[in-house]
Design an enzyme around this catalytic site. Structure first.
Site, PDB file in Angstrom:
ATOM      1  N   LYS A  34       0.819  -1.212   0.000  1.00 30.78           N
ATOM      2  CA  LYS A  34       0.000   0.000   0.000  1.00 30.78           C
ATOM      3  C   LYS A  34       0.857   1.269   0.000  1.00 30.78           C
ATOM      4  O   LYS A  34       0.513   2.256  -0.662  1.00 30.78           O
ATOM      5  CB  LYS A  34      -0.959   0.008   1.194  1.00 30.78           C
ATOM      6  CG  LYS A  34      -0.293  -0.075   2.547  1.00 30.78           C
ATOM      7  CD  LYS A  34      -1.327  -0.149   3.652  1.00 30.78           C
ATOM      8  CE  LYS A  34      -0.683  -0.327   5.009  1.00 30.78           C
ATOM      9  NZ  LYS A  34       0.315   0.687   5.326  1.00 30.78           N
ATOM     10  N   GLU A 230      -2.589   4.401   6.181  1.00 30.98           N
ATOM     11  CA  GLU A 230      -3.017   3.825   7.475  1.00 30.98           C
ATOM     12  C   GLU A 230      -4.309   4.484   7.960  1.00 30.98           C
ATOM     13  O   GLU A 230      -4.438   4.877   9.120  1.00 30.98           O
ATOM     14  CB  GLU A 230      -1.910   3.989   8.539  1.00 30.98           C
ATOM     15  CG  GLU A 230      -0.564   3.395   8.165  1.00 30.98           C
ATOM     16  CD  GLU A 230      -0.532   1.875   8.204  1.00 30.98           C
ATOM     17  OE1 GLU A 230      -1.599   1.260   8.451  1.00 30.98           O
ATOM     18  OE2 GLU A 230       0.547   1.309   7.983  1.00 30.98           O
TER      19      GLU A 230
END
Length: 745
Positions: A34, A230
């Site tokens: 990611k 996040e």
């Protein structure tokens, strides 16, 4: 690197990257790349779409991650220096330095605003001192209240609640009136001192945007493209700030994984992921399910576990990596046997010729308090280690305080220990009084300990006499019993007299961990005096002091990591041991109250599992010394949810040779097998068939850390490969002759 090689992205990453406009949510599983996606997307905006870097905002959750992202982007394009890449808090500081003076004319929850651009940012220590001052001014003097107030203030701020709004929503909370007063007075104190704490950085920025729409508009126009990594770790107010900033262009790109939301205790709100879908109805969603970190065996286990959570988006991790070694489960008889097993596996793999280094290993636990047996065993086997995300066992404040009591009683000249514990537990004895006592003892040519013990003789001032009387009463009682009781019984008695369970009496995780540390200390002492029945308290202190002094040894870059799961999120290791997998320990006992808490514990276990790249070991102990007594514990429910299969039970700890000559360990229940195909055996010690003759009782040995010793018992050595050795400075220790670094003299 000046070119962006999009071939390095998989099809799912590439599709998400090219969704440029509008709100985008990327559900990114563990190890799915990611951060690479976010980095490449920003570089793509600058180099391919010619977006001005000053119109890009990137939010990460640590300064380290922000610096690493900026470094990667600068390698792709030098223009990256103009991007705002920071944490939420750092971004808010930038904004507040420029505009906080505007709040002077705004209505504020304290109604007292004296801030200017030179405001101070209070650390946790400074915040605690400020709270202490505030409580003194309010004449609130309840044990543990400062810590309780600190928690509630942070909780209120994370949800953007004023003292009075928080009071209305928490009427059932004990001491809510005092909490409200304390919160309000604390905010006034900060305002009067032109200071903000970390939570204020967020609340004041939100307040600024609400009160001054023109300032908000300025930053909405500036940040045309917003990225948040996040995202599952955002709290309520962080999400509100992000939503406000995206209000103009609505080009907000969030990447997160609700399966890794493990920080609710510090405000992280998993609901933000679901609220995003409501607040940005035209959002586009993408999933990253390909894992680049772990083997198929490890991911299968992780998927089995996390599917038991209801509050999640459906996704299944998969990988093109090898099938890998089967995940191993070991059920130990107790915490020492568990640590022995882990130490043996690490030593065996490092010595196996497979290329493993100590830095490839991590031992993960739910609580820091469980690390003590591993620290001790790693020292026994000369395995270098580091405590990550927490203090070493003997450096923890509650252990230092306990040891200081023992040191003061065994050595009355130890003024350092005396000054450490004269006001522990708190007795209202301040630095001025302590300094006066030290000066008096020097004047009378005696020790501070003796001065207090014989205060009548030295004619102490009545005011000081009154302050130190509770301390004097305790040390008189301890001094009398020091000579009467056996060494271990005295240490038990000391813990009872100090009454740690009253000092650490909240249900907070911190207090529970401190009590477990005290329990671990008692177990360590009990083991020492069991093996060394004639030793004194002084000799025991010498043993643990020498051990703690040499904790840092060997190459610091090649050490086993011992850590809590919370502290290693974002890290990965070739080999991971998840230890302490018992009910009440992992999941922790306080999480049984709600399903939401249990789901977070399960997510924490999921994070632990997905830290492993090649090998994963899960261990539990049948019994463990906790909360003042040895208790028998059930295996964690997570072991069942992972569908761990238990093999035949066994009655003792033994070592068997498989066809590949790697040891199999059995202890009070669980057989552990290995599936190594090319394991070298050249490192095994020769003559294992004659171990009893080689390591005979009376044989002299040496150990690189414990020095010289003599074998006192070799019972069952041909089965267990273990002997008992009496070391000159450390007493009796039981070590494996295969893996412990002992040499026959």
């Amino acid at each position: 690197m000046n070119d962006i090689d999009l071939n390095l992205l998989n099809s799912s990453q590439l599709t998400a990257l090219k969704q440029i406009t509008g709100p985008v949510m990327v559900l990114a599983g563990a190890g799915s790349g990611k951060t690479r996606l976010v980095t490449y997307r920003i570089a793509y905006l600058i180099k391919e779409l010619k977006v001005d870097p000053e119109n890009i905002l990137a939010i990460t959750f640590t300064n380290k991650a922000a610096n690493e992202m900026k470094e990667r982007l600068c390698q792709m394009t030098p223009q990256a220096n103009n991007i705002w890449i920071s944490t939420f808090h750092s971004m808010c500081v930038k904004i507040l330095r420029r505009h906080i003076s505007s709040l002077k004319s705004a209505k504020n929850i304290t109604h007292q605003v004296n801030f200017d651009s030179n405001f101070s940012i209070y650390t946790d220590t400074e915040r605690d001192k400020a709270l202490k001052t505030v409580l003194q001014s309010l004449k609130i003097d309840k044990d543990g209240f400062a810590q309780k107030l600190s928690y509630h203030i942070s909780n209120a701020k994370n949800n953007n609640l004023s003292p009075w709004d928080y009071q209305k929503l928490n009427q059932a909370e004990s001491d809510i009136d005092e909490i409200t007063k304390g919160y309000s007075a604390y905010q006034s104190f900060l305002a009067n001192n032109n200071a903000l704490d970390f939570d204020d950085l967020l609340t004041k920025t939100y307040e600024l945007f609400v009160e001054f729409p023109d300032i908000l508009k300025r930053y909405q126009n500036k940040f045309e493209f917003i990225h948040i990594d996040e995202f599952q770790d955002t709290n309520y107010i962080q999400y509100q700030i992000a939503k406000m900033l995206a209000g103009e262009h609505k080009n907000i790109f969030v990447v997160g994984d609700e399966d890794q939301c493990i920080y609710s205790w510090r405000g992280a709100n998993i609901q933000n992921i679901f609220d995003f879908k409501k607040d940005f109805a035209d959002y586009k969603q993408f999933k990253l399910e390909q894992n680049y970190r772990s083997t198929k065996q490890i991911l299968t286990l992780a998927n089995k576990l996390i599917k038991n959570n209801q509050t999640r988006n459906d996704k299944i991790l998969w990988t093109d990596n090898a099938t890998g070694i089967k995940v191993e489960h070991y059920q130990a008889s107790d915490e020492f046997n568990e640590a022995e097993y882990v130490a043996n596996q690490i030593k065996g793999l490092v010595d196996s010729g497979l290329g493993y280094k100590y830095s490839d290993f991590a031992v993960l636990t739910r609580l820091n308090a469980l690390s003590a047996p591993f620290e001790e065993k790693f020292l026994n086997y000369n395995i270098p280690y580091r405590i990550f995300g927490g203090n070493k066992f003997f450096e923890r404040v509650e252990i230092k305080n306990l040891v200081s009591y023992l040191k003061m009683l065994t050595n009355p000249y130890d003024s350092t220990s005396f000054t450490r514990i004269i006001n522990f537990p708190k007795r209202g004895i301040g630095e001025a009084t302590i300094n006066h006592i030290l000066q008096l003892s020097e004047f009378h040519n005696t020790t501070p300990f003796n001065l207090i013990l014989n205060s009548d003789e030295f004619l102490l001032d009545d005011k000081i006499e009154k302050k130190v009387k509770p301390f004097k009463d305790i040390i008189v009682e301890l001094n009398e019993n020091y000579e009467k009781l056996e060494a271990y019984k005295f240490i038990e008695y000391l813990v009872k007299i100090i009454d740690f369970r009253s000092i650490y009496n909240t249900n907070s995780e911190e207090d529970l961990a401190r009590l477990l540390n005290i329990d671990n200390f008692l177990v360590m002492a009990q083991e020492y005096f069991k093996n060394n029945p004639k030793s004194t308290v002084s000799e025991f202190l010498q043993s643990i002091t020498l051990v703690s002094d040499m904790d840092e040894y060997d190459d610091k870059n090649n050490t086993v990591t011992i850590a809590t799961v919370h502290s290693v999120k974002g890290l990965e290791f070739k080999v991971v041991f998840v230890a302490g997998l018992e009910e009440r320990m992992f999941p922790i006992v306080r999480t049984y109250s709600t399903n939401a808490d249990m789901e977070e514990e399960r997510r924490l276990m999921f994070v632990a599992i997905t830290r492993a790249e090649q090998r994963l070991y899960l261990t539990n102990a049948k019994s463990r010394f906790i909360y003042g007594k040895r208790d028998y514990l059930l295996p964690s429910r997570f072991l069942k949810e992972c569908e761990i299969i238990e093999d035949r039970p066994a009655s003792r700890f033994e070592t068997n040779a498989l066809n590949n000559n790697f040891p199999t360990f059995v202890s009070s229940g669980q057989r552990v097998s290995f599936s190594l195909n090319k394991l070298e055996t050249s490192t095994k010690k020769p003559g294992t068939e004659n171990l009893e003759k080689k390591y005979f009782v009376g044989a002299k040995v040496t150990h690189p850390k414990f020095g010289n010793g003599e074998i006192t018992s070799n019972n069952g050595i041909n089965i267990t490969k273990c002997v008992s050795i009496n070391f000159e400075n450390f007493g009796v220790k039981t070590l494996s002759v295969e893996y412990a670094p002992i040499t026959l003299v």
